[in-house]
Every structure is written in structure tokens, then in C-alpha cells.
Design a protein around this motif. Structure first.
Motif, PDB file in Angstrom:
ATOM      1  N   GLU A 140       5.624  -6.148 -11.953  1.00 20.46           N
ATOM      2  CA  GLU A 140       6.184  -6.088 -10.604  1.00 20.46           C
ATOM      3  C   GLU A 140       6.150  -4.666 -10.059  1.00 20.46           C
ATOM      4  O   GLU A 140       5.771  -4.442  -8.909  1.00 20.46           O
ATOM      5  CB  GLU A 140       7.620  -6.620 -10.614  1.00 20.46           C
ATOM      6  CG  GLU A 140       8.060  -7.080  -9.243  1.00 20.46           C
ATOM      7  CD  GLU A 140       9.543  -7.392  -9.212  1.00 20.46           C
ATOM      8  OE1 GLU A 140      10.243  -7.151 -10.208  1.00 20.46           O
ATOM      9  OE2 GLU A 140      10.004  -7.844  -8.159  1.00 20.46           O
ATOM     10  N   SER A 141       6.523  -3.705 -10.939  1.00 19.12           N
ATOM     11  CA  SER A 141       6.546  -2.333 -10.425  1.00 19.12           C
ATOM     12  C   SER A 141       5.122  -1.849 -10.164  1.00 19.12           C
ATOM     13  O   SER A 141       4.867  -1.137  -9.187  1.00 19.12           O
ATOM     14  CB  SER A 141       7.308  -1.406 -11.375  1.00 19.12           C
ATOM     15  OG  SER A 141       6.453  -0.877 -12.340  1.00 19.12           O
ATOM     16  N   LEU A 142       4.187  -2.268 -11.003  1.00 14.58           N
ATOM     17  CA  LEU A 142       2.791  -1.881 -10.760  1.00 14.58           C
ATOM     18  C   LEU A 142       2.296  -2.475  -9.445  1.00 14.58           C
ATOM     19  O   LEU A 142       1.628  -1.815  -8.649  1.00 14.58           O
ATOM     20  CB  LEU A 142       1.899  -2.364 -11.900  1.00 14.58           C
ATOM     21  CG  LEU A 142       1.961  -1.546 -13.185  1.00 14.58           C
ATOM     22  CD1 LEU A 142       1.082  -2.159 -14.256  1.00 14.58           C
ATOM     23  CD2 LEU A 142       1.516  -0.109 -12.915  1.00 14.58           C
TER      24      LEU A 142
ATOM     25  N   GLU B 206       2.039  -0.268  -2.172  1.00 18.51           N
ATOM     26  CA  GLU B 206       2.354   0.948  -1.436  1.00 18.51           C
ATOM     27  C   GLU B 206       1.103   1.789  -1.230  1.00 18.51           C
ATOM     28  O   GLU B 206       0.822   2.257  -0.134  1.00 18.51           O
ATOM     29  CB  GLU B 206       3.369   1.778  -2.221  1.00 18.51           C
ATOM     30  CG  GLU B 206       4.792   1.607  -1.751  1.00 18.51           C
ATOM     31  CD  GLU B 206       5.758   2.205  -2.762  1.00 18.51           C
ATOM     32  OE1 GLU B 206       5.429   3.241  -3.376  1.00 18.51           O
ATOM     33  OE2 GLU B 206       6.838   1.617  -2.937  1.00 18.51           O
ATOM     34  N   VAL B 207       0.364   1.937  -2.341  1.00 18.15           N
ATOM     35  CA  VAL B 207      -0.827   2.771  -2.251  1.00 18.15           C
ATOM     36  C   VAL B 207      -1.804   2.188  -1.249  1.00 18.15           C
ATOM     37  O   VAL B 207      -2.315   2.898  -0.370  1.00 18.15           O
ATOM     38  CB  VAL B 207      -1.509   2.899  -3.633  1.00 18.15           C
ATOM     39  CG1 VAL B 207      -2.857   3.574  -3.500  1.00 18.15           C
ATOM     40  CG2 VAL B 207      -0.612   3.680  -4.560  1.00 18.15           C
TER      41      VAL B 207
ATOM     42  N   PHE C 267       0.774  10.793  -0.185  1.00 21.42           N
ATOM     43  CA  PHE C 267       0.564  10.916   1.265  1.00 21.42           C
ATOM     44  C   PHE C 267       1.739  11.543   2.002  1.00 21.42           C
ATOM     45  O   PHE C 267       1.760  11.551   3.222  1.00 21.42           O
ATOM     46  CB  PHE C 267       0.244   9.558   1.915  1.00 21.42           C
ATOM     47  CG  PHE C 267      -1.085   9.019   1.495  1.00 21.42           C
ATOM     48  CD1 PHE C 267      -2.254   9.649   1.888  1.00 21.42           C
ATOM     49  CD2 PHE C 267      -1.189   7.891   0.704  1.00 21.42           C
ATOM     50  CE1 PHE C 267      -3.483   9.167   1.499  1.00 21.42           C
ATOM     51  CE2 PHE C 267      -2.415   7.402   0.310  1.00 21.42           C
ATOM     52  CZ  PHE C 267      -3.571   8.035   0.709  1.00 21.42           C
ATOM     53  N   VAL C 268       2.711  12.051   1.227  1.00 22.73           N
ATOM     54  CA  VAL C 268       3.860  12.656   1.920  1.00 22.73           C
ATOM     55  C   VAL C 268       3.549  14.104   2.244  1.00 22.73           C
ATOM     56  O   VAL C 268       3.161  14.880   1.373  1.00 22.73           O
ATOM     57  CB  VAL C 268       5.130  12.557   1.052  1.00 22.73           C
ATOM     58  CG1 VAL C 268       6.240  13.412   1.659  1.00 22.73           C
ATOM     59  CG2 VAL C 268       5.579  11.116   0.960  1.00 22.73           C
ATOM     60  N   ARG C 269       3.681  14.455   3.507  1.00 20.68           N
ATOM     61  CA  ARG C 269       3.539  15.835   3.969  1.00 20.68           C
ATOM     62  C   ARG C 269       4.808  16.124   4.753  1.00 20.68           C
ATOM     63  O   ARG C 269       5.197  15.363   5.628  1.00 20.68           O
ATOM     64  CB  ARG C 269       2.322  15.979   4.873  1.00 20.68           C
ATOM     65  CG  ARG C 269       1.058  15.370   4.274  1.00 20.68           C
ATOM     66  CD  ARG C 269      -0.180  15.928   4.916  1.00 20.68           C
ATOM     67  NE  ARG C 269      -0.300  17.348   4.642  1.00 20.68           N
ATOM     68  CZ  ARG C 269      -0.862  18.219   5.477  1.00 20.68           C
ATOM     69  NH1 ARG C 269      -1.305  17.813   6.656  1.00 20.68           N
ATOM     70  NH2 ARG C 269      -0.939  19.487   5.166  1.00 20.68           N
ATOM     71  N   LEU C 270       5.441  17.237   4.430  1.00 20.71           N
ATOM     72  CA  LEU C 270       6.702  17.527   5.103  1.00 20.71           C
ATOM     73  C   LEU C 270       6.427  17.954   6.547  1.00 20.71           C
ATOM     74  O   LEU C 270       5.332  18.423   6.881  1.00 20.71           O
ATOM     75  CB  LEU C 270       7.467  18.592   4.334  1.00 20.71           C
ATOM     76  CG  LEU C 270       7.825  18.153   2.896  1.00 20.71           C
ATOM     77  CD1 LEU C 270       8.607  19.245   2.192  1.00 20.71           C
ATOM     78  CD2 LEU C 270       8.624  16.845   2.897  1.00 20.71           C
TER      79      LEU C 270
END
Ligand SMILES: Nc1ncnc2c1ncn2[C@@H]1O[C@H](COP(=O)(O)OP(=O)(O)O)[C@@H](O)[C@H]1O
Ligand SMILES: [Mg+2]
Length: 477
Positions: free
Chosen positions: A232-234, A240-241, A416-419
Motif C-alpha cells: 500500500e505504501s509503495l 504520488e510520483v 519536486f518540492v521547491r521552496l
């Protein structure tokens, strides 16, 4: 399959059957042994008694002839519970005794004979069996002495009847027990199967029922549940990816396309076309880098890089990265300090670890560059530190830039997180994700800390043990 068919096919039921057959064979053997021995014992008793009597009577005959023998037999025949006696002439005429009829031909043989007989005092038709010894006396007379074997047969009967009954009880109890146990197990297996089907049908959050008895079925269910947790977590990560990829690759692709369109529409001269093509190539390269980073993260997370593990000196790798970035760093107004006194041996994929370190240096150069990079501006310090620390090896990149506020640190590592403050600079938000994935692949971690001011990013890796030790590699493949 019918319910009964299912029941009969369970391992529990089959095992019960096997035990049942084994037990029944054992019981047959045991009871048979008893029955035969009891019979032999009684027969032995009869023959001993009769032998003694015959030798006693033979003595009487020797001493007193036929007359004496007839007298003695006559007396003995009348005693209650006596043996069977018959004295007969050579022609078979009865002279004394308590036997009125015998199977024909009995007197003709000598030695031990089993025969049907009737006592003198017994009513017509009440025949019994006896084991008798017939001897021929000198002068042609016959002497028969024997005992009834009714008792022997009764004992034998009792044992065999008991055997039959106990066998029936064993079979009934065994089958009943088998049914009971199988049904219980089957019920649980059915519940698990049913649940598994709903899970397969798409309800990935479902879990197999656990009875809490801690038995083998429970352990199996617990393990399958743990596996489902992992799946499930995979799946969630995968979703998400793919969502992120779809979203984040769409923007640059759209930009690319718009730029081409604009060029087609407005460019007039060759120079303008050239400029448009060049920026297209740049944008594509950024896209390719993003893809590469994504693939590398995916591989590291799948543990694939683990196949190319080898011992190497991380300090040396850090010095290499320092040399590589020195020109750029100085050009951007940094004073680069590399402190990496070797050796700091780790077991791992050198290429991935170097790439992770390069990502950290790249970030520092990008986000911590001094505002004015003129000749008279004070250079900002950028440190690359590498070395052993207890049973770990630490690789640190520290800058004196704005740093990352504590609440954003966990978030910044995600894909993909950019502040907010970095949106104006090029990047895909995958750099720290790769560092973290590489650290985890090597059973280590990435730590982001305040450098007061600036960011201190540290990769902590397990230190490789002495050659031959597999303390770190265990579980990697
Ligand atoms: N040395 C740093 N100083 C300040 N902010 C940083 C630093 N390194 C990373 N960050 C922040 O973390 C975010 C994620 O970094 P990263 O995963 O490398 O993506 P990218 O560099 O492509 O933006 C960056 O967008 C930036 O906001
Ligand atoms: Mg980066």
C-alpha cells in the motif's frame, strides 16, 4: 466444490485420516496379539492338565489292567466339572466315561484332536467342542481324555468383540474430530480467502482477519498484512510520483511548446531563430536532467544501486567533488573549504554517493551565493567536510546562505518540492530527494541543520567494517 468436498480435501482432514489408519492398524495388531496369546495360553493349560491325567491313567492301567482303568475313569467322570473321559474297546465300544457321542473317526486317530462331543448327562442337540487326546493302550483299548474349549472360545470372542467396538469408536471419534478441526480451519481460511478477494478487487486498505491465537494461520495472516502495508505504501508513493511527474513535466513541456510557437510567429531573422532554438535546447536539457534524476531516485529506492556496492574512500570522493566545483564556486563568490582527511571507508555505490554530494554542493552554490559577486564583495564560505565519526562516515556541505527554516526541512526533501524563495532559480526539486534516497539505500540518512547562518546538510553513512565483515552489506541485496 461442495462444502463436504472442501472439508474432505483439507490437510487437517487428510492428516486425521492418516492417523486414524495408523492407529487402527496398531489397535488391530495389539488386539490380535492379545487374542492369539490368550488362546495359546488356555490351550497350553488344557494340554498340560490332560497330559497329567493321561499319564496318571496309563499308570493305573499298567498296574490294574482294563478293569482298574474303567473303575478309575468311572469315578473321575462323575466328579462335578470333570474333564472328558472315554475308555473304549478296540472296536470302539464305550466301557466307561462321560462322553456319549463324538465326531465319527475321532477314536481312530491318536494324539491331539479337536472334536465336537456331547456329555452323557447333556440333553440331545447340545453339542460342544473339546480338545482331546486319544491314546491307544496295549491290547487295543482306546483312552480319550480332553477338556471343553468353550472357555477358550469365549475369551477369544470377548477380545475380538472389544476390538471391533473400539475400532468403531475410534473411527467415529476420529472422523468426527477430523470434521470438527477441518471445519474450524476451513472457516478461517474461507474468511481469509474472502477478504483477500475484496483486497484484490481494489480495496487495498483491507487487511486479513487475525484471530489473536498466535497460531500458524495467524502468523501467516500477520505476515500477509505486513506485506499489504508495504504494498500500500509503495502504491501510494508510486501514485504520488506519477502525479508529480505528470504535473511537473507538463509545465516545462508546455513552456517549450509555447516558446517554439512564439518563435514561429514572431521571429524574422536567422539570429532570432537561433536564439529560439538555443533556449529550446536548454529547456530540453533541463527536462532530460529531471528525467535522469527521477530514474536515479527510483533505482535507488528500489535498491537497484545496491548491486554495485564496493568499499571506497568517501573522503577521496569528497575531495574530487571539491575540485570539480572549485572554479564555479569561486566564480560565484565563495571561499571553498574542503576538509576531508582520509580515509573514511564506506561500502556503497560510489557514483550515487558522489552524485548526492554534488547535489548538495550544487544547492549551496545556487541558494547561498553572495548577493553581489563583485570583486570587492566579501566571499561567503562554503565547506565540504568528510570523515569518519565513530562507526559512521559523515559527508557535510555547509553554506552561509539563507538556509531552510526548520518547519520546511522535511518538506524540502520530498520529490519536486521547491521552496517559495527558490522558484526564480532553475531546478526541479529532485536534488534533495535523490540525496535522501541514496542515503537510505546505504542504510544511512540525510540530516538538514541550521548552520547559523546557512544550511548544513549532512549525509550519514555506516562505516565499512574491516575486510571480510559484512555488517553493513547484510540485507542490501
Ligand atoms: N543550501 C540551501 N540553502 C537554502 N535553501 C536550500 C538549499 N538547498 C536546498 N534548498 C531548498 O530546498 C529545495 C529543494 O532542493 P532540491 O531538492 O535540491 O531542489 P532544487 O534544487 O531543484 O530546487 C530548494 O528548492 C530550496 O528551496
Ligand atoms: Mg537542487
Amino acid at each position: 466444490m461442495t462444502a463436504l468436498g472442501k472439508l474432505l480435501r483439507t490437510t487437517a482432514f487428510r492428516l486425521t485420516l492418516v492417523y486414524l489408519v495408523l492407529f487402527a492398524l496398531y489397535a488391530v495388531f495389539l488386539l490380535g496379539f492379545f487374542a492369539l496369546n490368550a488362546r495359546r495360553l488356555v490351550t497350553e493349560q488344557i494340554t498340560t492338565t490332560v497330559d497329567t491325567e493321561v499319564s496318571g491313567l496309563a499308570q493305573q492301567y499298567e498296574q490294574g489292567g482294563i478293569r482298574r482303568l474303567v473303575q478309575v475313569v468311572d469315578i473321575r467322570s462323575r466328579r462335578p466339572g470333570s474333564s472328558l473321559y472315554l475308555v473304549a474297546t478296540p472296536t470302539g465300544q464305550g466301557l466307561a466315561g462321560n462322553v456319549s457321542s463324538l465326531e465319527p473317526g475321532t477314536l481312530g486317530q491318536t494324539g491331539w484332536v479337536e472334536t465336537a462331543y456331547r456329555r452323557l448327562d447333556a440333553p440331545e442337540g447340545s453339542e460342544h467342542h473339546a480338545l482331546v487326546r486319544v491314546s491307544e493302550l496295549p491290547g487295543g483299548f482306546h483312552l480319550l481324555v480332553g477338556r471343553d474349549v468353550e472357555e477358550r472360545e469365549r475369551i477369544y470372542d470377548i477380545i475380538t468383540t472389544a476390538g471391533r467396538w473400539s475400532m468403531a469408536v475410534v473411527v467415529v471419534l476420529g472422523l468426527g474430530g477430523g470434521f470438527f478441526v477441518s471445519r474450524r480451519i476451513l472457516r478461517r481460511v474461507d474468511a481469509i480467502t474472502e477478504k483477500a478477494q475484496t483486497i484484490m478487487a481494489g480495496n487495498l486498505s483491507g487487511r486479513l482477519p487475525v484471530a489473536g491465537t498466535g497460531d500458524e494461520i495467524d502468523r501467516l495472516a500477520l505476515n500477509v498484512n505486513a506485506m499489504l502495508d508495504r504494498i500500500e505504501s509503495l502504491m501510494r508513493g508510486f501514485k504520488e510520483v506519477s502525479d508529480n511527474v505528470a504535473h511537473d513535466l507538463k509545465t516545462p513541456l508546455t513552456r517549450l511548446r509555447n516558446r517554439c510557437e512564439a518563435a514561429l510567429r514572431s521571429a524574422r531573422t536567422e539570429e532570432e531563430y537561433r536564439a529560439a532554438l538555443n533556449s529550446t535546447i536548454e529547456e530540453s536539457e533541463q527536462l532530460i536532467r529531471t528525467f535522469d534524476a527521477l530514474l536515479m531516485i527510483a533505482r535507488a529506492e528500489a535498491g537497484e544501486g545496491g548491486r554495485y556496492m564496493a568499499d571506497f574512500d568517501a573522503a577521496e570522493a569528497a575531495r574530487g567533488i571539491g575540485e570539480l566545483y572549485e572554479p564555479v564556486a569561486e566564480q560565484k563568490g565563495f571561499r571553498l573549504v574542503v576538509e576531508a582527511p582520509g580515509p573514511a571507508i564506506v561500502r556503497g555505490n560510489q557514483e550515487l554517493i558522489s552524485q548526492a554530494l554534488a547535489n548538495l554542493v550544487d544547492n549551496a552554490i545556487k541558494y547561498a551565493a553572495p548577493a553581489s559577486s563583485g570583486a570587492n564583495a566579501a566571499p561567503s564560505t562554503l565547506q565540504i567536510l568528510a570523515g569518519p565519526d565513530g562507526d559512521h562516515v559523515v559527508l557535510t556541505v555547509a553554506d552561509a546562505g539563507p538556509g531552510i527554516p526548520e518547519r520546511d526541512r522535511a518538506h524540502a526533501v520530498e520529490r519536486f518540492v521547491r521552496l517559495e524563495q527558490s522558484r526564480s532559480l532553475p531546478g526541479s526539486g529532485l536534488g534533495l530527494s535523490l540525496v535522501s534516497a541514496v542515503a537510505h539505500l546505504h542504510h544511512g540518512e540525510l540530516r538538514l541543520e541550521d548552520n547559523g547562518p546557512g544550511l548544513k546538510a549532512t549525509i550519514i553513512l555506516p562505516r565499512a567494517g574491516p575486510p571480510g565483515s559484512d555488517a553493513i552489506t547484510s540485507g542490501m541485496d
